[in-house]
Design an enzyme around this catalytic site. Structure first.
Site, PDB file in Angstrom:
ATOM      1  N   ARG A 141       0.871  -1.182   0.000  1.00 27.07           N
ATOM      2  CA  ARG A 141       0.000   0.000   0.000  1.00 27.07           C
ATOM      3  C   ARG A 141       0.905   1.227   0.000  1.00 27.07           C
ATOM      4  O   ARG A 141       1.534   1.529   1.006  1.00 27.07           O
ATOM      5  CB  ARG A 141      -0.903  -0.046   1.239  1.00 27.07           C
ATOM      6  CG  ARG A 141      -1.389   1.322   1.679  1.00 27.07           C
ATOM      7  CD  ARG A 141      -2.488   1.255   2.677  1.00 27.07           C
ATOM      8  NE  ARG A 141      -2.148   0.732   3.984  1.00 27.07           N
ATOM      9  CZ  ARG A 141      -1.461   1.394   4.928  1.00 27.07           C
ATOM     10  NH1 ARG A 141      -0.973   2.583   4.698  1.00 27.07           N
ATOM     11  NH2 ARG A 141      -1.243   0.839   6.096  1.00 27.07           N
ATOM     12  N   TYR A 173       4.609   5.529  11.101  1.00 22.89           N
ATOM     13  CA  TYR A 173       4.969   4.145  11.427  1.00 22.89           C
ATOM     14  C   TYR A 173       5.788   3.431  10.336  1.00 22.89           C
ATOM     15  O   TYR A 173       6.205   2.306  10.539  1.00 22.89           O
ATOM     16  CB  TYR A 173       3.707   3.320  11.771  1.00 22.89           C
ATOM     17  CG  TYR A 173       2.592   3.375  10.741  1.00 22.89           C
ATOM     18  CD1 TYR A 173       2.609   2.542   9.628  1.00 22.89           C
ATOM     19  CD2 TYR A 173       1.519   4.253  10.880  1.00 22.89           C
ATOM     20  CE1 TYR A 173       1.602   2.589   8.688  1.00 22.89           C
ATOM     21  CE2 TYR A 173       0.497   4.307   9.941  1.00 22.89           C
ATOM     22  CZ  TYR A 173       0.548   3.478   8.845  1.00 22.89           C
ATOM     23  OH  TYR A 173      -0.451   3.530   7.906  1.00 22.89           O
ATOM     24  N   HIS A 205      -3.420   4.322   4.874  1.00 19.87           N
ATOM     25  CA  HIS A 205      -4.470   3.314   5.030  1.00 19.87           C
ATOM     26  C   HIS A 205      -5.810   3.901   4.585  1.00 19.87           C
ATOM     27  O   HIS A 205      -6.537   3.312   3.783  1.00 19.87           O
ATOM     28  CB  HIS A 205      -4.531   2.863   6.489  1.00 19.87           C
ATOM     29  CG  HIS A 205      -5.731   2.037   6.807  1.00 19.87           C
ATOM     30  ND1 HIS A 205      -5.867   0.737   6.386  1.00 19.87           N
ATOM     31  CD2 HIS A 205      -6.870   2.342   7.468  1.00 19.87           C
ATOM     32  CE1 HIS A 205      -7.033   0.268   6.790  1.00 19.87           C
ATOM     33  NE2 HIS A 205      -7.665   1.219   7.439  1.00 19.87           N
TER      34      HIS A 205
HETATM   35  C1  LIG Z   1     -13.617  -6.529  13.036  1.00 28.31           C
HETATM   36  C2  LIG Z   1     -12.849  -5.248  12.831  1.00 28.31           C
HETATM   37  N1  LIG Z   1     -11.855  -4.925  13.676  1.00 28.31           N
HETATM   38  C3  LIG Z   1     -11.168  -3.773  13.510  1.00 28.31           C
HETATM   39  C4  LIG Z   1     -11.492  -2.918  12.489  1.00 28.31           C
HETATM   40  C5  LIG Z   1     -10.717  -1.614  12.311  1.00 28.31           C
HETATM   41  N2  LIG Z   1      -9.866  -1.696  11.113  1.00 28.31           N
HETATM   42  C6  LIG Z   1     -10.260  -1.181   9.941  1.00 28.31           C
HETATM   43  S1  LIG Z   1      -9.152  -1.457   8.735  1.00 28.31           S
HETATM   44  C7  LIG Z   1      -8.094  -2.256   9.754  1.00 28.31           C
HETATM   45  C8  LIG Z   1      -6.792  -2.827   9.235  1.00 28.31           C
HETATM   46  C9  LIG Z   1      -7.014  -3.821   8.134  1.00 28.31           C
HETATM   47  O1  LIG Z   1      -5.825  -4.257   7.557  1.00 28.31           O
HETATM   48  P1  LIG Z   1      -5.796  -5.348   6.433  1.00 28.31           P
HETATM   49  O2  LIG Z   1      -6.745  -6.456   6.720  1.00 28.31           O
HETATM   50  O3  LIG Z   1      -4.385  -5.725   6.218  1.00 28.31           O
HETATM   51  O4  LIG Z   1      -6.383  -4.626   5.124  1.00 28.31           O
HETATM   52  P2  LIG Z   1      -5.891  -3.298   4.405  1.00 28.31           P
HETATM   53  O5  LIG Z   1      -6.674  -2.171   5.039  1.00 28.31           O
HETATM   54  O6  LIG Z   1      -4.430  -3.176   4.619  1.00 28.31           O
HETATM   55  O7  LIG Z   1      -6.264  -3.450   2.976  1.00 28.31           O
HETATM   56  C10 LIG Z   1      -8.621  -2.293  11.055  1.00 28.31           C
HETATM   57  C11 LIG Z   1      -7.951  -2.911  12.209  1.00 28.31           C
HETATM   58  C12 LIG Z   1     -12.558  -3.283  11.627  1.00 28.31           C
HETATM   59  N3  LIG Z   1     -12.922  -2.529  10.588  1.00 28.31           N
HETATM   60  N4  LIG Z   1     -13.217  -4.463  11.817  1.00 28.31           N
END
Ligand SMILES: Cc1ncc(C[n+]2csc(CCOP(=O)(O)OP(=O)(O)O)c2C)c(N)n1
Length: 364
Positions: free
Chosen positions: A260, A273, A264
């Protein structure tokens, strides 16, 4: 890791991936230029959406910059009957299945909850709750099998399911449960993990002790790793394993190793970070510039790239104008699709909100 395109744009199929390589060699120049056009289109769209968010036109934006190879490649590997269950960053996959870009912008502005029809596009609605869509996808795939739509040999009938999620989502119980149910039911599904290295500020090392492509092994779901910045490898891996799932070979997991490049979402600051060196390392492996180098080696010249750039500028101007013209939807809309029939609780809530809005000077 399966890679066909090196960062300098040279192409080669390693012997052990010959079956996948055949799928790429079957593509013609129109297919290849279509891949590039869509990668460039979605990147331009992303840049414009970030600008719109910064100007207060959108509540939030979730950029996919850097992941275009994984998304456009895999999106075109999905067949016309197949169903796709995305998370919230798969704008590239969306355009390979006819989802209007404005629908995504409207959702991020809060004008609708995702305005496309998943039965028409076969691209289901975005899921913000990490991993939840993976359960939905496996449930759908189990249903497909119960309906006898797998392995019949009739290409108009058979279908498979693909679910997208990130490296962070693999740490959710929902994903483990999904892998187990898919495995024991031999469901026609491909799990597509976009490992973009970061779950907001948590690095992938905090999500797993073993490479993610091996995450399914203990459940009985085999997997492979592809270079997620190589659009051709992503296309071949997805097409191959979707074809297999549709033919009744059961579930499979693909880990696309990517990065990415941006934040985010527009709410976070990745410089807090991540190191600049890390970002530079990945920029040198950019999926778009890599594919451009490849296409130039195939004899595609400046005219094509200039035309794509021009189309991008036109798209940006168009979505800008359409976003500025968006109207606030009628207040009733959020109540309309809750129950198929009227329901007294919903009527009460609607009356309450109407009274509240009036007291605040009206709905706008
Ligand atoms: C069940 C849940 N826990 C926490 C969150 C908060 N949250 C949103 S995005 C994220 C990180 C996700 O990372 P990843 O799965 O690697 O996907 P990316 O965003 O990098 O595409 C978090 C912790 C959420 N949306 N749903």
């Amino acid at each position: 890791m399966m890679q066909f395109l090196a960062p300098d744009g040279t192409f080669g199929v390693p012997k052990e991936y010959a079956q996948y390589g055949e799928l790429v060699e079957a593509l013609n120049i129109d297919d290849l230029t279509k891949f590039y056009r869509d990668m460039a289109r979605i990147r331009r769209f992303d840049i414009e959406a970030i600008a719109l968010q910064r100007q207060g036109q959108l509540g939030l934006w979730v950029p996919a910059i850097g992941q275009e190879g994984a998304q456009i490649g895999s999106g075109y590997g999905v067949g016309p009957n197949d169903h796709i269950f995305p998370s919230y960053r798969e704008h590239g996959v969306a355009i390979t299945h006819g989802v209007e870009l404005m629908s995504i912008l409207k959702m991020m502005r809060g004008v609708n909850h995702g305005g496309w029809n998943p039965e028409e596009t076969r691209y289901h609605l975005y899921a913000i709750v990490l991993g939840s869509q993976v359960l939905h996808a496996v449930g759908y795939a189990m249903g497909v099998k119960f309906d006898g739509l797998v392995g019949t040999g009739d290409k108009d009938k058979d279908l498979a399911v693909i679910s997208y999620f990130g490296d962070g989502a693999t740490a959710e119980g929902d994903v483990s449960e999904s892998l187990l149910f898919a495995a024991i039911n031999d469901s026609p599904i491909v799990f597509f993990v976009q490992n973009n290295q970061w779950a907001i500020s948590s690095p992938v090392e905090k999500q797993t002790k073993v490479p993610l492509y091996r995450r399914g092994e203990g459940f009985g779901v085999p997997g492979m790793r592809v270079d997620g910045n190589d659009v051709l490898a992503c296309y071949a891996a997805t097409k191959f394993h979707m074809d297999q799932a549709r033919a009744g070979m059961g579930p499979y997991l693909i880990e696309a190793l990517t990065y990415r490049i941006g934040a985010h979402t527009t709410s976070d600051d990745p410089t807090k970070y991540r190191s600049d060196d890390e970002v530079e390392y990945w920029k040198a492996r950019d999926p778009l510039t890599r594919f451009e180098k490849f296409l130039r080696r195939q004899g595609i010249g400046d005219d094509f790239f200039e035309e794509v750039k021009h189309a991008g500028d036109e798209l940006a101007a168009q979505i800008r104008a359409e976003t500025f013209a968006l109207q606030t939807p009628p207040l009733e809309n959020i109540f309309h699709n809750v129950y198929s029939d009227q329901h007294p609780d919903i009527d009460r809530q609607k009356a309450w909100l109407q009274a509240y809005e009036q007291q605040m000077g009206g709905h706008e």
